[in-house]
Scaffold this motif. Structure first.
Motif, PDB file in Angstrom:
ATOM      1  N   MET A   1      74.097  24.093  26.092  1.00 32.63           N
ATOM      2  CA  MET A   1      75.413  23.975  26.690  1.00 32.63           C
ATOM      3  C   MET A   1      75.401  23.739  28.337  1.00 32.63           C
ATOM      4  SD  MET A   1      77.969  23.353  24.804  1.00 32.63           S
ATOM      5  CE  MET A   1      77.839  23.043  23.102  1.00 32.63           C
ATOM      6  N   LYS A   2      75.986  23.223  28.847  1.00 29.00           N
ATOM      7  CA  LYS A   2      75.771  23.306  30.452  1.00 29.00           C
ATOM      8  C   LYS A   2      77.098  23.806  30.948  1.00 29.00           C
ATOM      9  CE  LYS A   2      74.816  20.068  34.170  1.00 29.00           C
ATOM     10  NZ  LYS A   2      74.649  18.777  34.769  1.00 29.00           N
ATOM     11  N   MET A   3      76.960  24.512  31.933  1.00 30.19           N
ATOM     12  CA  MET A   3      78.112  25.157  32.619  1.00 30.19           C
ATOM     13  C   MET A   3      78.576  24.293  33.717  1.00 30.19           C
ATOM     14  SD  MET A   3      76.850  28.692  34.567  1.00 30.19           S
ATOM     15  CE  MET A   3      75.739  29.037  33.202  1.00 30.19           C
ATOM     16  N   LYS A   4      79.959  24.321  34.199  1.00 30.88           N
ATOM     17  CA  LYS A   4      80.220  23.685  35.220  1.00 30.88           C
ATOM     18  C   LYS A   4      79.496  24.277  36.550  1.00 30.88           C
ATOM     19  CE  LYS A   4      84.767  22.138  33.631  1.00 30.88           C
ATOM     20  NZ  LYS A   4      86.113  22.408  33.512  1.00 30.88           N
ATOM     21  N   LYS A   5      79.496  23.212  37.558  1.00 25.83           N
ATOM     22  CA  LYS A   5      78.577  23.800  38.714  1.00 25.83           C
ATOM     23  C   LYS A   5      79.342  24.999  39.416  1.00 25.83           C
ATOM     24  CE  LYS A   5      76.864  21.978  43.059  1.00 25.83           C
ATOM     25  NZ  LYS A   5      77.151  23.108  43.779  1.00 25.83           N
ATOM     26  N   VAL A   6      80.610  25.105  39.502  1.00 25.77           N
ATOM     27  CA  VAL A   6      81.505  26.008  40.120  1.00 25.77           C
ATOM     28  C   VAL A   6      80.850  27.583  39.528  1.00 25.77           C
ATOM     29  CG1 VAL A   6      83.520  25.994  38.684  1.00 25.77           C
ATOM     30  CG2 VAL A   6      83.814  26.864  40.875  1.00 25.77           C
ATOM     31  N   TYR A   7      80.911  27.325  38.124  1.00 24.32           N
ATOM     32  CA  TYR A   7      80.252  28.880  37.618  1.00 24.32           C
ATOM     33  C   TYR A   7      78.778  29.158  37.850  1.00 24.32           C
ATOM     34  CZ  TYR A   7      84.670  28.374  35.128  1.00 24.32           C
ATOM     35  OH  TYR A   7      86.036  28.147  34.452  1.00 24.32           O
ATOM     36  N   ALA A   8      78.021  28.205  37.910  1.00 25.54           N
ATOM     37  CA  ALA A   8      76.786  28.318  38.181  1.00 25.54           C
ATOM     38  C   ALA A   8      76.824  28.932  39.753  1.00 25.54           C
ATOM     39  CB  ALA A   8      75.907  26.997  38.178  1.00 25.54           C
ATOM     40  N   ASP A   9      77.349  28.184  40.573  1.00 27.53           N
ATOM     41  CA  ASP A   9      77.333  28.713  41.779  1.00 27.53           C
ATOM     42  C   ASP A   9      77.800  30.192  42.107  1.00 27.53           C
ATOM     43  OD1 ASP A   9      76.484  26.253  42.881  1.00 27.53           O
ATOM     44  OD2 ASP A   9      78.429  25.549  43.597  1.00 27.53           O
ATOM     45  N   GLN A  10      78.809  30.264  41.479  1.00 28.69           N
ATOM     46  CA  GLN A  10      79.447  31.800  41.513  1.00 28.69           C
ATOM     47  C   GLN A  10      78.493  33.033  40.936  1.00 28.69           C
ATOM     48  OE1 GLN A  10      82.137  33.393  42.836  1.00 28.69           O
ATOM     49  NE2 GLN A  10      82.036  31.303  43.636  1.00 28.69           N
ATOM     50  N   LEU A  11      77.879  32.622  39.677  1.00 30.69           N
ATOM     51  CA  LEU A  11      76.773  33.489  38.984  1.00 30.69           C
ATOM     52  C   LEU A  11      75.538  33.415  39.795  1.00 30.69           C
ATOM     53  CD1 LEU A  11      75.675  34.821  36.669  1.00 30.69           C
ATOM     54  CD2 LEU A  11      74.710  32.717  35.805  1.00 30.69           C
ATOM     55  N   ALA A  54      82.175  24.741  26.683  1.00 27.75           N
ATOM     56  CA  ALA A  54      80.671  24.556  27.082  1.00 27.75           C
ATOM     57  C   ALA A  54      80.114  25.618  28.192  1.00 27.75           C
ATOM     58  CB  ALA A  54      80.340  23.198  27.725  1.00 27.75           C
ATOM     59  N   SER A  55      80.982  25.748  29.260  1.00 26.96           N
ATOM     60  CA  SER A  55      80.569  26.725  30.279  1.00 26.96           C
ATOM     61  C   SER A  55      80.542  28.171  29.680  1.00 26.96           C
ATOM     62  CB  SER A  55      81.595  26.654  31.455  1.00 26.96           C
ATOM     63  OG  SER A  55      81.495  25.382  32.059  1.00 26.96           O
ATOM     64  N   ALA A  56      81.696  28.621  29.113  1.00 30.70           N
ATOM     65  CA  ALA A  56      81.581  29.916  28.251  1.00 30.70           C
ATOM     66  C   ALA A  56      80.414  30.099  27.594  1.00 30.70           C
ATOM     67  CB  ALA A  56      82.786  30.136  27.610  1.00 30.70           C
ATOM     68  N   GLU A  57      80.106  29.209  26.532  1.00 38.98           N
ATOM     69  CA  GLU A  57      78.661  29.244  25.776  1.00 38.98           C
ATOM     70  C   GLU A  57      77.636  29.562  26.807  1.00 38.98           C
ATOM     71  OE1 GLU A  57      78.676  26.344  22.674  1.00 38.98           O
ATOM     72  OE2 GLU A  57      80.376  26.948  21.931  1.00 38.98           O
ATOM     73  N   ALA A  58      77.587  28.540  27.921  1.00 38.54           N
ATOM     74  CA  ALA A  58      76.393  28.755  28.713  1.00 38.54           C
ATOM     75  C   ALA A  58      76.155  29.851  29.675  1.00 38.54           C
ATOM     76  CB  ALA A  58      76.502  27.432  29.717  1.00 38.54           C
ATOM     77  N   LEU A  59      77.217  30.352  29.786  1.00 42.62           N
ATOM     78  CA  LEU A  59      77.438  31.885  30.355  1.00 42.62           C
ATOM     79  C   LEU A  59      76.970  33.165  29.460  1.00 42.62           C
ATOM     80  CD1 LEU A  59      80.468  31.194  32.921  1.00 42.62           C
ATOM     81  CD2 LEU A  59      78.115  32.022  33.554  1.00 42.62           C
ATOM     82  N   MET A  60      77.230  32.982  28.307  1.00 46.11           N
ATOM     83  CA  MET A  60      77.017  34.029  27.343  1.00 46.11           C
ATOM     84  C   MET A  60      75.552  34.796  27.345  1.00 46.11           C
ATOM     85  SD  MET A  60      78.369  36.229  25.402  1.00 46.11           S
ATOM     86  CE  MET A  60      80.000  35.930  24.793  1.00 46.11           C
TER      87      MET A  60
END
Length: 79
Positions: A1-11, A54-60
């Motif tokens: 799964m791929k997370m949205k860029k905004v979440y990747a940047d924040q992480l 998708a983002s929730a699963e990628a962040l898990m």
């Protein structure tokens, strides 16, 4: 799964600040980790409550890492 860029940047920002804080104040490492852990958990809640599965699963996996006491690797954000 791929997370949205905004979440990747924040992480990645959370991880960067954690490493800077530990470098500048190694005695506070436990507190810095607690902040990182809370930040990643809070970040995960955003896609959960906005139904971005998708983002929730990628962040898990990052949530699981910090819950288990591990520092996750940064997210690669491709161009």
């Amino acid at each position: 799964m791929k997370m949205k860029k905004v979440y990747a940047d924040q992480l990645n920002s959370l991880l960067q600040h954690y490493h800077f804080d530990v470098e500048n104040n190694p005695q506070g490492e436990k507190n810095h980790f607690a902040v990182l852990q809370a930040g990643i958990k809070a970040l995960h809640s955003m896609p959960v409550f906005t139904h971005d599965q998708a983002s929730a699963e990628a962040l898990m996996p990052y949530v699981v890492d910090v819950v288990n006491g591990f520092i996750p690797e940064p997210v690669f954000v491709g161009v």
